[in-house]
Write a protein that holds these residues in place. Structure first.
Motif, PDB file in Angstrom:
ATOM      1  N   ASN A 181      43.955 -14.011 -46.073  1.00 33.39           N
ATOM      2  CA  ASN A 181      42.486 -14.315 -45.565  1.00 33.39           C
ATOM      3  C   ASN A 181      41.792 -13.522 -44.982  1.00 33.39           C
ATOM      4  O   ASN A 181      40.547 -13.319 -45.177  1.00 33.39           O
ATOM      5  CB  ASN A 181      42.940 -15.502 -44.478  1.00 33.39           C
ATOM      6  CG  ASN A 181      43.491 -16.716 -45.365  1.00 33.39           C
ATOM      7  OD1 ASN A 181      43.215 -17.178 -46.499  1.00 33.39           O
ATOM      8  ND2 ASN A 181      43.681 -17.819 -44.548  1.00 33.39           N
ATOM      9  N   LEU A 182      42.522 -12.307 -44.274  1.00 36.62           N
ATOM     10  CA  LEU A 182      41.665 -11.222 -43.873  1.00 36.62           C
ATOM     11  C   LEU A 182      41.089 -10.485 -45.053  1.00 36.62           C
ATOM     12  O   LEU A 182      39.972  -9.866 -44.484  1.00 36.62           O
ATOM     13  CB  LEU A 182      42.896 -10.284 -43.023  1.00 36.62           C
ATOM     14  CG  LEU A 182      43.490 -11.281 -41.741  1.00 36.62           C
ATOM     15  CD1 LEU A 182      44.483 -10.054 -41.046  1.00 36.62           C
ATOM     16  CD2 LEU A 182      42.428 -11.233 -40.754  1.00 36.62           C
ATOM     17  N   LYS A 183      41.910 -10.241 -45.870  1.00 45.38           N
ATOM     18  CA  LYS A 183      41.411  -9.332 -47.136  1.00 45.38           C
ATOM     19  C   LYS A 183      40.189 -10.289 -47.589  1.00 45.38           C
ATOM     20  O   LYS A 183      39.154  -9.509 -47.946  1.00 45.38           O
ATOM     21  CB  LYS A 183      42.385  -9.272 -48.046  1.00 45.38           C
ATOM     22  CG  LYS A 183      41.906  -8.353 -49.161  1.00 45.38           C
ATOM     23  CD  LYS A 183      42.741  -8.166 -50.414  1.00 45.38           C
ATOM     24  CE  LYS A 183      42.321  -7.252 -51.584  1.00 45.38           C
ATOM     25  NZ  LYS A 183      43.414  -6.987 -52.434  1.00 45.38           N
ATOM     26  N   ARG A 184      40.086 -11.524 -47.888  1.00 50.17           N
ATOM     27  CA  ARG A 184      39.061 -12.295 -48.584  1.00 50.17           C
ATOM     28  C   ARG A 184      37.839 -12.349 -47.320  1.00 50.17           C
ATOM     29  O   ARG A 184      36.889 -12.031 -48.094  1.00 50.17           O
ATOM     30  CB  ARG A 184      39.487 -13.654 -48.328  1.00 50.17           C
ATOM     31  CG  ARG A 184      38.357 -14.804 -48.766  1.00 50.17           C
ATOM     32  CD  ARG A 184      38.843 -15.973 -48.339  1.00 50.17           C
ATOM     33  NE  ARG A 184      38.831 -16.337 -46.844  1.00 50.17           N
ATOM     34  CZ  ARG A 184      39.451 -17.400 -46.059  1.00 50.17           C
ATOM     35  NH1 ARG A 184      40.127 -18.190 -46.985  1.00 50.17           N
ATOM     36  NH2 ARG A 184      39.543 -17.469 -44.862  1.00 50.17           N
ATOM     37  N   ASP A 185      38.067 -12.066 -46.216  1.00 48.41           N
ATOM     38  CA  ASP A 185      36.889 -12.097 -45.510  1.00 48.41           C
ATOM     39  C   ASP A 185      36.486 -10.702 -44.852  1.00 48.41           C
ATOM     40  O   ASP A 185      35.453 -10.481 -44.101  1.00 48.41           O
ATOM     41  CB  ASP A 185      37.276 -12.884 -44.158  1.00 48.41           C
ATOM     42  CG  ASP A 185      37.670 -14.352 -44.239  1.00 48.41           C
ATOM     43  OD1 ASP A 185      36.933 -14.703 -45.349  1.00 48.41           O
ATOM     44  OD2 ASP A 185      38.373 -14.876 -43.479  1.00 48.41           O
ATOM     45  N   GLY A 186      37.171  -9.627 -45.669  1.00 51.31           N
ATOM     46  CA  GLY A 186      36.699  -8.199 -45.161  1.00 51.31           C
ATOM     47  C   GLY A 186      37.024  -7.870 -43.950  1.00 51.31           C
ATOM     48  O   GLY A 186      36.549  -6.880 -43.237  1.00 51.31           O
ATOM     49  N   VAL A 187      38.150  -8.284 -43.382  1.00 50.09           N
ATOM     50  CA  VAL A 187      38.496  -7.882 -42.039  1.00 50.09           C
ATOM     51  C   VAL A 187      39.699  -6.766 -41.917  1.00 50.09           C
ATOM     52  O   VAL A 187      40.519  -6.816 -42.955  1.00 50.09           O
ATOM     53  CB  VAL A 187      39.100  -9.072 -41.264  1.00 50.09           C
ATOM     54  CG1 VAL A 187      39.765  -8.799 -39.936  1.00 50.09           C
ATOM     55  CG2 VAL A 187      38.131 -10.119 -41.184  1.00 50.09           C
ATOM     56  N   HIS A 188      39.551  -5.728 -41.379  1.00 55.22           N
ATOM     57  CA  HIS A 188      40.580  -4.639 -41.275  1.00 55.22           C
ATOM     58  C   HIS A 188      41.891  -4.978 -41.223  1.00 55.22           C
ATOM     59  O   HIS A 188      42.246  -5.991 -40.648  1.00 55.22           O
ATOM     60  CB  HIS A 188      40.196  -3.492 -40.307  1.00 55.22           C
ATOM     61  CG  HIS A 188      40.831  -2.279 -40.539  1.00 55.22           C
ATOM     62  ND1 HIS A 188      42.109  -2.048 -39.973  1.00 55.22           N
ATOM     63  CD2 HIS A 188      40.328  -1.230 -40.752  1.00 55.22           C
ATOM     64  CE1 HIS A 188      42.307  -0.806 -40.527  1.00 55.22           C
ATOM     65  NE2 HIS A 188      40.983  -0.417 -40.954  1.00 55.22           N
TER      66      HIS A 188
ATOM     67  N   PHE B 119      56.583 -14.874 -37.751  1.00 57.61           N
ATOM     68  CA  PHE B 119      55.403 -14.541 -38.309  1.00 57.61           C
ATOM     69  C   PHE B 119      55.419 -14.389 -39.808  1.00 57.61           C
ATOM     70  O   PHE B 119      54.423 -14.661 -40.545  1.00 57.61           O
ATOM     71  CB  PHE B 119      54.960 -13.083 -37.674  1.00 57.61           C
ATOM     72  CG  PHE B 119      53.615 -12.448 -38.138  1.00 57.61           C
ATOM     73  CD1 PHE B 119      52.374 -13.379 -37.926  1.00 57.61           C
ATOM     74  CD2 PHE B 119      53.312 -11.638 -39.071  1.00 57.61           C
ATOM     75  CE1 PHE B 119      51.144 -12.997 -38.321  1.00 57.61           C
ATOM     76  CE2 PHE B 119      52.167 -11.085 -39.663  1.00 57.61           C
ATOM     77  CZ  PHE B 119      50.994 -11.603 -39.107  1.00 57.61           C
ATOM     78  N   GLU B 120      56.379 -14.020 -40.407  1.00 55.70           N
ATOM     79  CA  GLU B 120      56.694 -13.890 -41.857  1.00 55.70           C
ATOM     80  C   GLU B 120      56.303 -15.171 -42.474  1.00 55.70           C
ATOM     81  O   GLU B 120      56.064 -15.180 -43.859  1.00 55.70           O
ATOM     82  CB  GLU B 120      58.164 -13.502 -42.018  1.00 55.70           C
ATOM     83  CG  GLU B 120      58.414 -12.121 -41.716  1.00 55.70           C
ATOM     84  CD  GLU B 120      58.657 -11.840 -40.183  1.00 55.70           C
ATOM     85  OE1 GLU B 120      58.640 -10.662 -39.661  1.00 55.70           O
ATOM     86  OE2 GLU B 120      58.784 -12.693 -39.402  1.00 55.70           O
ATOM     87  N   THR B 121      56.637 -16.274 -41.744  1.00 56.43           N
ATOM     88  CA  THR B 121      56.215 -17.627 -42.525  1.00 56.43           C
ATOM     89  C   THR B 121      54.695 -17.695 -42.765  1.00 56.43           C
ATOM     90  O   THR B 121      54.411 -18.209 -43.923  1.00 56.43           O
ATOM     91  CB  THR B 121      56.519 -18.543 -41.542  1.00 56.43           C
ATOM     92  OG1 THR B 121      57.792 -18.705 -40.884  1.00 56.43           O
ATOM     93  CG2 THR B 121      56.202 -19.949 -41.827  1.00 56.43           C
ATOM     94  N   VAL B 122      54.038 -16.992 -42.122  1.00 60.20           N
ATOM     95  CA  VAL B 122      52.314 -16.985 -42.335  1.00 60.20           C
ATOM     96  C   VAL B 122      51.782 -15.761 -42.762  1.00 60.20           C
ATOM     97  O   VAL B 122      50.569 -15.798 -43.220  1.00 60.20           O
ATOM     98  CB  VAL B 122      51.663 -17.663 -41.139  1.00 60.20           C
ATOM     99  CG1 VAL B 122      52.114 -18.997 -40.798  1.00 60.20           C
ATOM    100  CG2 VAL B 122      52.041 -16.736 -39.868  1.00 60.20           C
ATOM    101  N   GLU B 123      52.555 -14.777 -42.708  1.00 58.92           N
ATOM    102  CA  GLU B 123      51.857 -13.460 -42.898  1.00 58.92           C
ATOM    103  C   GLU B 123      51.388 -13.201 -44.147  1.00 58.92           C
ATOM    104  O   GLU B 123      50.154 -12.625 -44.199  1.00 58.92           O
ATOM    105  CB  GLU B 123      53.223 -12.252 -42.910  1.00 58.92           C
ATOM    106  CG  GLU B 123      52.564 -10.916 -43.080  1.00 58.92           C
ATOM    107  CD  GLU B 123      53.988  -9.893 -42.895  1.00 58.92           C
ATOM    108  OE1 GLU B 123      53.239  -8.871 -42.566  1.00 58.92           O
ATOM    109  OE2 GLU B 123      55.004 -10.168 -42.818  1.00 58.92           O
ATOM    110  N   ALA B 124      51.543 -13.456 -45.590  1.00 55.96           N
ATOM    111  CA  ALA B 124      51.124 -13.585 -46.612  1.00 55.96           C
ATOM    112  C   ALA B 124      49.628 -14.237 -46.697  1.00 55.96           C
ATOM    113  O   ALA B 124      48.717 -13.648 -47.327  1.00 55.96           O
ATOM    114  CB  ALA B 124      51.885 -13.935 -47.866  1.00 55.96           C
ATOM    115  N   GLU B 125      49.665 -15.370 -46.208  1.00 48.78           N
ATOM    116  CA  GLU B 125      48.503 -16.415 -46.181  1.00 48.78           C
ATOM    117  C   GLU B 125      47.447 -15.405 -45.333  1.00 48.78           C
ATOM    118  O   GLU B 125      46.279 -15.434 -45.534  1.00 48.78           O
ATOM    119  CB  GLU B 125      48.798 -17.704 -45.449  1.00 48.78           C
ATOM    120  CG  GLU B 125      47.599 -18.549 -45.405  1.00 48.78           C
ATOM    121  CD  GLU B 125      46.756 -19.029 -46.580  1.00 48.78           C
ATOM    122  OE1 GLU B 125      45.834 -19.544 -46.668  1.00 48.78           O
ATOM    123  OE2 GLU B 125      47.508 -18.974 -47.852  1.00 48.78           O
TER     124      GLU B 125
END
Length: 109
Positions: free
Chosen positions: A29-36, A19-25
């Motif tokens: 993206n969650l922050k960009r989209d306003g997702v908790h 998961f660490e491979t994709v975690e930052a992205e």
């Protein structure tokens, strides 16, 4: 609105995609989209335990996994998402930094 969705992630082959491979992205993206941010933990669980409930619409999750595909340069992931509605199901294969297979979700119309 909250959705009850099951996300299943399976590493295929000899190289494990952590998961660490994709975690930052994904976090970005969650922050960009306003997702908790708790959703990040749900997605981590799907990678580490193979399955997790995730309170997002299945179509959004499909987009999220497609956006992380370029980061999966080694290894292969099989992802299945089961939404609340029977046809809100999709399957995706990610290999060599791209979505190599995708089917669903299906519309009633």
């Amino acid at each position: 609105m909250s959705w009850y969705t099951i996300v299943q992630v399976s590493n295929v082959g000899d190289v494990e995609v952590a998961f660490e491979t994709v975690e930052a992205e994904v976090a970005s993206n969650l922050k960009r989209d306003g997702v908790h941010p708790d959703v990040l933990d749900q997605l981590r669980k799907s990678f580490e335990q193979g399955e997790a409930s995730c309170n997002l619409h299945p179509a959004y999750l499909q987009t999220l996994f497609a956006e992380m595909a370029p980061l999966v340069t080694d290894g292969m992931l099989e992802v299945r998402c089961l939404g609340e509605e029977f046809k809100s199901t999709w399957i995706m294969s990610i290999k060599e930094g791209r979505v190599s297979f995708r089917v669903g979700p299906w519309d009633d119309e």
